[in-house]
Design an enzyme around this catalytic site. Structure first.
Site, PDB file in Angstrom:
ATOM      1  N   HIS A 216      -1.350   0.276  -9.471  1.00 36.23           N
ATOM      2  CA  HIS A 216      -1.917  -0.407  -8.733  1.00 36.23           C
ATOM      3  C   HIS A 216      -2.714  -1.761  -9.276  1.00 36.23           C
ATOM      4  O   HIS A 216      -4.189  -1.911  -9.304  1.00 36.23           O
ATOM      5  CB  HIS A 216      -3.042   0.236  -7.870  1.00 36.23           C
TER       6      HIS A 216
ATOM      7  N   GLU B 178      -3.324   7.531  -4.212  1.00 39.85           N
ATOM      8  CA  GLU B 178      -3.899   6.940  -5.533  1.00 39.85           C
ATOM      9  C   GLU B 178      -5.118   7.718  -5.878  1.00 39.85           C
ATOM     10  O   GLU B 178      -5.996   7.899  -4.959  1.00 39.85           O
ATOM     11  CB  GLU B 178      -3.953   5.544  -5.316  1.00 39.85           C
TER      12      GLU B 178
ATOM     13  N   ARG C  78       0.947  -1.007  -0.050  1.00 42.94           N
ATOM     14  CA  ARG C  78       0.131   0.087  -0.124  1.00 42.94           C
ATOM     15  C   ARG C  78       0.866   1.251   0.014  1.00 42.94           C
ATOM     16  O   ARG C  78       1.888   1.253   0.796  1.00 42.94           O
ATOM     17  CB  ARG C  78      -0.778  -0.191   1.036  1.00 42.94           C
TER      18      ARG C  78
HETATM   19  O1  LIG Z   1      -4.564  -4.324  -3.615  1.00 49.66           O
HETATM   20  C1  LIG Z   1      -5.200  -5.381  -3.830  1.00 49.66           C
HETATM   21  C2  LIG Z   1      -5.487  -6.180  -2.610  1.00 49.66           C
HETATM   22  O2  LIG Z   1      -5.668  -5.956  -1.462  1.00 49.66           O
HETATM   23  O3  LIG Z   1      -6.012  -7.402  -3.133  1.00 49.66           O
END
Ligand SMILES: O=CC(=O)O
Length: 350
Positions: free
Chosen positions: A307, A289, A260
């Site tokens: 992402h 983001e 993240r």
């Molecule tokens: O970012 C994607 C997830 O958390 O699966």
């Protein structure tokens, strides 16, 4: 028998069979396409006495509909019992508020491991070999006489994995096959089964014996040539990587982040890259983001992805299916496959 009402935030992209199965058993409502429409819809539902008992939070729905936060949960009538979120990370749901409201939250761990590990290795190799730069140059008319900047071999490098959970282990397995030495840091070392059991085969975990635990994050940062982050976002991990951590990393080392964005202080990362202390970074996630720091966009020592760690047909299908299975199981048996929060029988926190 009355059918339960379920609100879907975002569409089901691939698990159409599971969606049809759910639609045959429950009343499915779909959220409007903007946050404003969704809020209006919830207010109308409340006025009409329509109770959604479950909320399905679809893949990447936060981009259009926002987080499932306190204000949004406040618009639901008190009958909402379950928030089933597609994604391994569950930071797009305010779990603290949901828990206070005695609402279950589920996520989709495990099924994302392989795709996210593939994306991590892809970014790592792209960063080390400067693949993104070479492709960019070719598409912009690189001639055979122009030499691209030279790459590095992962073989014999040390990969430091921060957070050896499901994704971290899948990354370790792949990195070992590239001839890397793999070390990891967790709050506690993982336990490796001494012999296979009903649920595991020797092959599934034997590679973990080649992965070495280090007792502190600092030790990992000082040892690794490539650091890869695999921790969830929480108040404890917010800005886990800042100026001090980057200074502790080896001169000329690399950072890969597919976890993240806010785990990394992006401004500090930009500084570490611009000073040349870090040789490069491979990023799938960003602090704000979908915005990407302009200095990361400009920096040709950085490989970027928007992402997409789990973004494959197979993995999205598995994530959506698991998320809908949680809803069905909850209504049919009262149990959940992958709960994030925990209540005791009285519905209060343990
Ligand atoms: O970012 C994607 C997830 O958390 O699966």
């Amino acid at each position: 028998m009355t059918k339960e009402n379920i609100l879907f935030m975002g569409t089901v992209r691939h698990a159409k069979a599971q969606e049809a199965e759910l639609a045959a058993k429950y009343n499915i409502y779909y959220a409007g396409s903007t946050r404003e429409l969704l809020e209006e819809q919830l207010k109308n539902a409340k006025r009409q006495g329509l109770t959604f008992k479950a909320l399905y939070r679809g893949y990447a729905s936060h981009y259009t509909l926002g987080r499932v936060d306190g204000p949004l949960l406040g618009l639901f009538s008190p009958g909402l019992e379950l928030i089933s979120s597609v994604g391994a990370g569950y930071d797009f749901v305010d779990v603290v508020v949901a828990t206070r409201n005695k609402q279950w939250v589920t996520n989709t761990p495990g099924v994302v491991d392989d795709a996210t590990a593939d994306a991590t290795i892809l970014l790592m190799l792209s960063t080390l070999r400067r693949y993104y730069e070479i492709e960019y140059a070719m598409r912009n008319g690189l001639t055979p006489t122009q030499k691209p900047r030279i790459g590095r071999d992962p073989t014999n490098m040390t990969l430091g994995i921060v957070g050896l959970g499901g994704i971290g282990k899948a990354v370790a397995k792949r990195a070992l096959s590239l001839g890397m030495k793999v070390i990891y840091y967790n709050r506690r070392p993982i336990s490796i089964p001494s012999s296979p059991s009903e649920n595991t085969t020797e092959k599934e975990y034997s590679f973990l014996r080649d992965v070495e635990y280090v007792a502190s994050l600092d030790q990992l940062l000082q040892t690794a040539d490539v650091v890869s982050i695999h921790v969830p976002l929480s108040p404890e991990t917010h800005h886990l990587f800042g100026k001090d951590q980057f200074l502790k990393m080896k001169q000329g080392s690399y950072l890969i982040n597919t976890s993240r964005g806010p785990v990394v202080d992006e401004e500090a990362l930009v500084q570490a890259l611009e000073s040349g202390h870090l040789a490069g970074a491979g990023l799938d996630v960003y602090e704000n983001e979908p915005k990407v720091h302009p200095k990361l966009l400009k920096n040709m020592n950085v490989a970027l992805m928007p992402h997409l760690g789990a973004f494959t047909i197979e993995t999205i299908t598995k994530m959506e299916t698991l998320s809908m299975k949680n809803i069905d199981l909850y209504f049919s048996t009262g149990s959940l496959l992958t709960p994030v929060n925990n209540f005791n029988k009285k519905g209060t926190l343990p």
